[in-house]
Design a protein around this motif. Structure first.
Motif, PDB file in Angstrom:
ATOM      1  N   ASN A 249       0.821  -1.214   0.000  1.00 48.39           N
ATOM      2  CA  ASN A 249       0.000   0.000   0.000  1.00 48.39           C
ATOM      3  C   ASN A 249       0.856   1.266   0.000  1.00 48.39           C
ATOM      4  OD1 ASN A 249      -2.669  -0.952  -0.196  1.00 48.39           O
ATOM      5  ND2 ASN A 249      -2.626  -1.600   1.940  1.00 48.39           N
ATOM      6  N   VAL A 250       1.991   1.227   0.706  1.00 45.58           N
ATOM      7  CA  VAL A 250       2.913   2.367   0.665  1.00 45.58           C
ATOM      8  C   VAL A 250       3.395   2.608  -0.769  1.00 45.58           C
ATOM      9  CG1 VAL A 250       5.290   3.037   1.263  1.00 45.58           C
ATOM     10  CG2 VAL A 250       3.690   2.359   3.067  1.00 45.58           C
ATOM     11  N   MET A 251       3.815   1.528  -1.449  1.00 50.86           N
ATOM     12  CA  MET A 251       4.321   1.697  -2.811  1.00 50.86           C
ATOM     13  C   MET A 251       3.218   2.161  -3.760  1.00 50.86           C
ATOM     14  SD  MET A 251       7.425   1.384  -2.463  1.00 50.86           S
ATOM     15  CE  MET A 251       7.576   1.969  -4.155  1.00 50.86           C
ATOM     16  N   LEU A 252       2.012   1.653  -3.577  1.00 47.59           N
ATOM     17  CA  LEU A 252       0.890   2.105  -4.394  1.00 47.59           C
ATOM     18  C   LEU A 252       0.684   3.612  -4.242  1.00 47.59           C
ATOM     19  CD1 LEU A 252      -1.793   1.961  -5.970  1.00 47.59           C
ATOM     20  CD2 LEU A 252      -2.884   1.166  -3.863  1.00 47.59           C
ATOM     21  N   LEU A 253       0.695   4.079  -3.001  1.00 44.64           N
ATOM     22  CA  LEU A 253       0.436   5.503  -2.739  1.00 44.64           C
ATOM     23  C   LEU A 253       1.596   6.388  -3.215  1.00 44.64           C
ATOM     24  CD1 LEU A 253      -1.115   4.931   0.785  1.00 44.64           C
ATOM     25  CD2 LEU A 253      -2.354   5.748  -1.242  1.00 44.64           C
ATOM     26  N   ILE A 254       2.824   5.863  -3.116  1.00 51.26           N
ATOM     27  CA  ILE A 254       3.984   6.620  -3.608  1.00 51.26           C
ATOM     28  C   ILE A 254       3.926   6.735  -5.132  1.00 51.26           C
ATOM     29  CG2 ILE A 254       6.492   6.586  -3.915  1.00 51.26           C
ATOM     30  CD1 ILE A 254       6.729   5.350  -1.126  1.00 51.26           C
ATOM     31  N   VAL A 255       3.755   5.600  -5.809  1.00 48.98           N
ATOM     32  CA  VAL A 255       3.729   5.617  -7.279  1.00 48.98           C
ATOM     33  C   VAL A 255       2.516   6.408  -7.779  1.00 48.98           C
ATOM     34  CG1 VAL A 255       3.510   4.197  -9.358  1.00 48.98           C
ATOM     35  CG2 VAL A 255       5.034   3.467  -7.508  1.00 48.98           C
ATOM     36  N   GLY A 256       1.348   6.167  -7.132  1.00 48.26           N
ATOM     37  CA  GLY A 256       0.141   6.869  -7.548  1.00 48.26           C
ATOM     38  C   GLY A 256       0.250   8.375  -7.369  1.00 48.26           C
ATOM     39  N   GLY A 257       0.964   8.814  -6.337  1.00 52.72           N
ATOM     40  CA  GLY A 257       1.105  10.246  -6.082  1.00 52.72           C
ATOM     41  C   GLY A 257       2.252  10.880  -6.828  1.00 52.72           C
ATOM     42  N   ASN A 258       3.113  10.055  -7.424  1.00 53.69           N
ATOM     43  CA  ASN A 258       4.311  10.586  -8.072  1.00 53.69           C
ATOM     44  C   ASN A 258       4.205  10.574  -9.592  1.00 53.69           C
ATOM     45  OD1 ASN A 258       7.151  11.318  -8.456  1.00 53.69           O
ATOM     46  ND2 ASN A 258       7.458   9.176  -8.950  1.00 53.69           N
ATOM     47  N   ASP A 259       4.172   9.367 -10.166  1.00 56.96           N
ATOM     48  CA  ASP A 259       4.298   9.245 -11.621  1.00 56.96           C
ATOM     49  C   ASP A 259       3.195   9.968 -12.382  1.00 56.96           C
ATOM     50  OD1 ASP A 259       6.677   7.773 -12.022  1.00 56.96           O
ATOM     51  OD2 ASP A 259       5.694   5.989 -11.267  1.00 56.96           O
ATOM     52  N   THR A 260       1.968   9.831 -11.912  1.00 57.32           N
ATOM     53  CA  THR A 260       0.850  10.364 -12.685  1.00 57.32           C
ATOM     54  C   THR A 260       0.896  11.887 -12.742  1.00 57.32           C
ATOM     55  OG1 THR A 260      -0.452  10.145 -10.664  1.00 57.32           O
ATOM     56  CG2 THR A 260      -0.647   8.396 -12.271  1.00 57.32           C
ATOM     57  N   THR A 261       1.001  12.526 -11.584  1.00 53.45           N
ATOM     58  CA  THR A 261       1.003  13.993 -11.546  1.00 53.45           C
ATOM     59  C   THR A 261       2.258  14.553 -12.191  1.00 53.45           C
ATOM     60  OG1 THR A 261      -0.248  13.864  -9.491  1.00 53.45           O
ATOM     61  CG2 THR A 261       0.737  15.983 -10.032  1.00 53.45           C
ATOM     62  N   ARG A 262       3.382  13.946 -11.878  1.00 55.61           N
ATOM     63  CA  ARG A 262       4.659  14.435 -12.411  1.00 55.61           C
ATOM     64  C   ARG A 262       4.667  14.421 -13.938  1.00 55.61           C
ATOM     65  NH1 ARG A 262       9.631  10.650 -10.693  1.00 55.61           N
ATOM     66  NH2 ARG A 262      10.594  10.289 -12.703  1.00 55.61           N
ATOM     67  N   ASN A 263       4.184  13.338 -14.545  1.00 57.88           N
ATOM     68  CA  ASN A 263       4.234  13.249 -16.006  1.00 57.88           C
ATOM     69  C   ASN A 263       3.146  14.068 -16.677  1.00 57.88           C
ATOM     70  OD1 ASN A 263       6.591  11.614 -16.336  1.00 57.88           O
ATOM     71  ND2 ASN A 263       5.426   9.955 -15.387  1.00 57.88           N
ATOM     72  N   SER A 264       2.053  14.333 -15.964  1.00 56.45           N
ATOM     73  CA  SER A 264       1.050  15.249 -16.501  1.00 56.45           C
ATOM     74  C   SER A 264       1.555  16.693 -16.469  1.00 56.45           C
ATOM     75  CB  SER A 264      -0.265  15.129 -15.726  1.00 56.45           C
ATOM     76  OG  SER A 264      -0.825  13.845 -15.900  1.00 56.45           O
ATOM     77  N   MET A 265       2.316  17.042 -15.421  1.00 57.36           N
ATOM     78  CA  MET A 265       2.912  18.382 -15.366  1.00 57.36           C
ATOM     79  C   MET A 265       3.840  18.608 -16.559  1.00 57.36           C
ATOM     80  SD  MET A 265       3.847  18.884 -11.340  1.00 57.36           S
ATOM     81  CE  MET A 265       2.593  19.377 -10.130  1.00 57.36           C
ATOM     82  N   THR A 266       4.644  17.606 -16.865  1.00 55.46           N
ATOM     83  CA  THR A 266       5.546  17.733 -18.017  1.00 55.46           C
ATOM     84  C   THR A 266       4.755  17.655 -19.314  1.00 55.46           C
ATOM     85  OG1 THR A 266       7.284  16.667 -16.709  1.00 55.46           O
ATOM     86  CG2 THR A 266       7.640  16.821 -19.084  1.00 55.46           C
ATOM     87  N   GLY A 267       3.789  16.735 -19.369  1.00 55.49           N
ATOM     88  CA  GLY A 267       2.976  16.577 -20.579  1.00 55.49           C
ATOM     89  C   GLY A 267       2.234  17.838 -20.958  1.00 55.49           C
TER      90      GLY A 267
END
Length: 420
Positions: A249-267
């Motif tokens: 669950n920690v890894m889910l919340l880390i990845v979910g909070g990191n990759d999606t927003t970060r790559n949308s900001m760049t996108g």
């Protein structure tokens, strides 16, 4: 189904001349090269539920059309997310993919554990976080060099999402870079630059577990706090998790909070530079931000796919899916399906139905943090336009380096220049 009319220029492209049964849209190099689009276009046209018998990740079904993806999403009893069946990504042979986490569970365990952390993104909590997000976005933008080339991914996208993760976990501020590193290590293809091997990934995840267990032990003996670890430590549904479930669950919340927003900001920067008329439109009418944000998330599609495993023999798109088969829902393809979305290839910031997309998933597994991700992206652009209100003031000055992964559709770097 009739083959589509292929443009003359595309007829010699490998996507159209490779025998259908040899097409493998999971190959990581396709995502590094950004060359996967024609393959998905062909599969949607000729074989929307497609069997690939051999890949780096074994045999799998590709589901490439919007309506078929929705059919899979809405039948969790037929298409399982359970980590014991294979989990949620095509990469099922690594330590993270095999961890139990609520996104990789079926009801009722999924519902109970998701409920434990959902208060972090309740409307009143988002309202409390808004001023912090705005202050940090402003500070990050004010520190950017003007008139010289720099990497947007490192200085803005990673910077801001790492700070947000540290806040959500109430994580020691001086160590916050660990969160981004753990996220990258969890999803990376071995040998692509972050992890060397599955053994290396396992070692890194062990270090993450050790650190996060220390924080759990501190929080479980304190009064309930307003952070994710405290919420899990004090919830009836999660306080007795196994160590594996906690790490999952920690890894889910880390990845979910990191990759999606970060790559949308760049996108968003990439999209507005590729579509300068839309950049002009936004600067002339910043109120279009409301529809631009979900359009960025559709157009970028920061996670290319989610995986399910068939729990029984079933039929999808006229094909027989066997019990135990790996079924990949290619969100990146469904979001470009012209039978569901008008003119889907284009980036249109005043699109009539901008929320009609698959980037957050659908049904019981719809992204729990979707509103927080949208809020961060909206505030970032509000702060950008305060400082640089003219079109193309933030200019992409070179090709992005893209992540080598069929799961995370993102950017390693993006060279930009801000014009004063």
């Amino acid at each position: 189904m009739n083959a589509p009319a292929v443009p003359e220029a595309a007829r010699n492209h490998p996507a159209w001349i490779t025998p259908l049964d040899q097409i493998d849209v999971s190959h990581p190099q396709l995502y590094r090269d950004y060359s996967f689009w024609p393959y998905f276009e062909r599969l949607r046209a000729e074989d929307p539920v497609h069997w690939c018998k051999d890949s780096l990740f074994g045999a799998y079904w590709s589901v490439t059309r919007f309506k078929d993806i929705m059919e899979v999403e809405t039948q969790p009893q037929v298409y399982s997310s359970d980590s014991r069946a294979g989990g949620i990504t095509i990469m099922d042979a690594n330590v993270v993919a095999s961890l139990p986490m609520f996104i990789a569970m079926d009801p009722p365990r999924h519902d109970e554990q998701r409920k434990a952390v959902s208060p972090i993104v309740a409307p009143e909590n988002l309202a409390r976080m808004e001023s912090v997000i705005r202050e940090r976005a402003g500070q990050a933008l004010d520190e950017l060099p003007v008139g010289v080339e720099f990497d947007w991914v490192k200085q803005v996208s990673i910077n801001l999402t790492t700070q947000m993760l540290a806040t959500l976990f109430d994580f020691p501020w001086e160590d916050r870079a660990k969160l981004t590193f753990w996220s990258d290590a969890a999803t990376a293809i071995p040998g692509a630059g972050v992890v060397d091997s599955e053994e290396h990934r396992t070692q890194i995840m062990g270090e993450c577990a050790q650190y996060m267990t220390r924080l759990w032990n501190e929080r479980v003996n304190q009064a309930p706090g307003n952070d994710l670890i405290s919420m899990m430590a004090h919830s009836d549904a999660t306080r007795n998790m196994t160590p594996e479930e906690y790490l999952g669950n920690v890894m889910l919340l880390i990845v979910g909070g990191n990759d999606t927003t970060r790559n949308s900001m760049t996108g968003s920067i990439v999209a507005l530079n590729q579509y300068p008329d839309e950049y002009h439109k936004l600067c002339a009418n910043p109120a279009l931000m409301t529809s631009m944000i979900p359009e960025v998330i559709r157009w970028q599609t920061p996670l290319s796919h989610m995986r399910r495993t068939a729990t029984q023999d079933t039929t999808l798109g006229g094909k027989t899916i066997r019990k135990g088969d790996k079924v990949i829902m290619w969100y990146v393809s469904g979001n470009r399906d012209d039978t569901a979305i008008e003119n889907p290839e284009a980036f249109i910031i005043d699109r009539a139905r901008p929320r009609h997309h698959l980037s957050f998933g659908f049904g019981i597994h719809r992204c729990v943090g979707n509103r927080l991700g949208e809020l961060q992206l909206k505030i970032l652009w509000e702060e950008i336009l305060k400082r640089w209100p003219r079109p193309q003031q933030i200019e992409v000055v070179g090709e992005p380096t893209r992540v080598m992964s069929p799961f995370v559709k993102g950017y390693e770097s993006l060279p930009v220049r801000i014009h004063p």
